[in-house]
Design a protein around this motif. Sequence first.
Motif, PDB file in Angstrom:
ATOM      1  N   ALA A 101       0.833  -1.200   0.000  1.00 58.21           N
ATOM      2  CA  ALA A 101       0.000   0.000   0.000  1.00 58.21           C
ATOM      3  C   ALA A 101       0.871   1.255   0.000  1.00 58.21           C
ATOM      4  CB  ALA A 101      -0.928   0.000   1.203  1.00 58.21           C
ATOM      5  N   LEU A 102       1.936   1.252   0.802  1.00 61.83           N
ATOM      6  CA  LEU A 102       2.840   2.404   0.823  1.00 61.83           C
ATOM      7  C   LEU A 102       3.555   2.586  -0.514  1.00 61.83           C
ATOM      8  CD1 LEU A 102       4.414   2.061   4.373  1.00 61.83           C
ATOM      9  CD2 LEU A 102       2.841   3.829   3.587  1.00 61.83           C
ATOM     10  N   ALA A 159       2.331   1.766  -3.425  1.00 58.73           N
ATOM     11  CA  ALA A 159       1.333   2.300  -4.361  1.00 58.73           C
ATOM     12  C   ALA A 159       1.154   3.804  -4.144  1.00 58.73           C
ATOM     13  CB  ALA A 159       0.004   1.571  -4.187  1.00 58.73           C
ATOM     14  N   ILE A 160       1.105   4.234  -2.899  1.00 57.55           N
ATOM     15  CA  ILE A 160       0.974   5.662  -2.591  1.00 57.55           C
ATOM     16  C   ILE A 160       2.204   6.416  -3.082  1.00 57.55           C
ATOM     17  CG2 ILE A 160       0.915   7.332  -0.696  1.00 57.55           C
ATOM     18  CD1 ILE A 160      -0.802   5.262   0.833  1.00 57.55           C
ATOM     19  N   ARG A 161       3.373   5.850  -2.852  1.00 58.06           N
ATOM     20  CA  ARG A 161       4.620   6.484  -3.292  1.00 58.06           C
ATOM     21  C   ARG A 161       4.644   6.631  -4.814  1.00 58.06           C
ATOM     22  NH1 ARG A 161       8.030   3.093  -0.961  1.00 58.06           N
ATOM     23  NH2 ARG A 161       7.809   4.129   1.019  1.00 58.06           N
ATOM     24  N   GLU A 164       1.999   6.836  -6.821  1.00 55.78           N
ATOM     25  CA  GLU A 164       1.032   7.876  -7.192  1.00 55.78           C
ATOM     26  C   GLU A 164       1.607   9.271  -6.958  1.00 55.78           C
ATOM     27  OE1 GLU A 164      -2.003   8.054  -8.663  1.00 55.78           O
ATOM     28  OE2 GLU A 164      -1.589   5.964  -9.157  1.00 55.78           O
ATOM     29  N   LYS A 165       2.267   9.466  -5.844  1.00 56.77           N
ATOM     30  CA  LYS A 165       2.876  10.764  -5.564  1.00 56.77           C
ATOM     31  C   LYS A 165       3.967  11.081  -6.580  1.00 56.77           C
ATOM     32  CE  LYS A 165       1.968  11.272  -0.671  1.00 56.77           C
ATOM     33  NZ  LYS A 165       2.520  11.521   0.649  1.00 56.77           N
ATOM     34  N   GLU A 191       2.251  12.189  -9.744  1.00 55.90           N
ATOM     35  CA  GLU A 191       1.745  13.558  -9.593  1.00 55.90           C
ATOM     36  C   GLU A 191       2.886  14.568  -9.699  1.00 55.90           C
ATOM     37  OE1 GLU A 191      -0.421  13.981  -5.963  1.00 55.90           O
ATOM     38  OE2 GLU A 191      -1.839  12.397  -6.486  1.00 55.90           O
TER      39      GLU A 191
END
Length: 97
Positions: free
Chosen positions: A71-72, A74-76, A78-79, A82
């Motif tokens: 999960a971390l 995936a967030i990394r 996405e960031k 962006e």
Amino acid sequence: MNTLKKKSKFKHALYLILALAMLVYALPLISFQPGAGWISLFGAVWAGFAFLVIGAHLHFILGVNEDKQRALDAIRLEKYKEWQEKWLKEGKRGQSL
């Protein structure tokens, strides 16, 4: 990605072995006799930190939180995407001026 994970686990296994070796070497040398004072306190704190390091490496090697790590990651990702889009937009805006 799989080879990267294996390299990382190997690195953590190596550090775990080194921390265990340091602890095995140092524990018999630490004096926990009454009257040793600061020496005993330093030895106890040092051993405590060594156990924390060993625990952290074991935690990583055993993969206790693999779901959380995914999960971390995936967030990394996405960031990062962006940030990359923002950087490209700013680059295009700078070219048009």
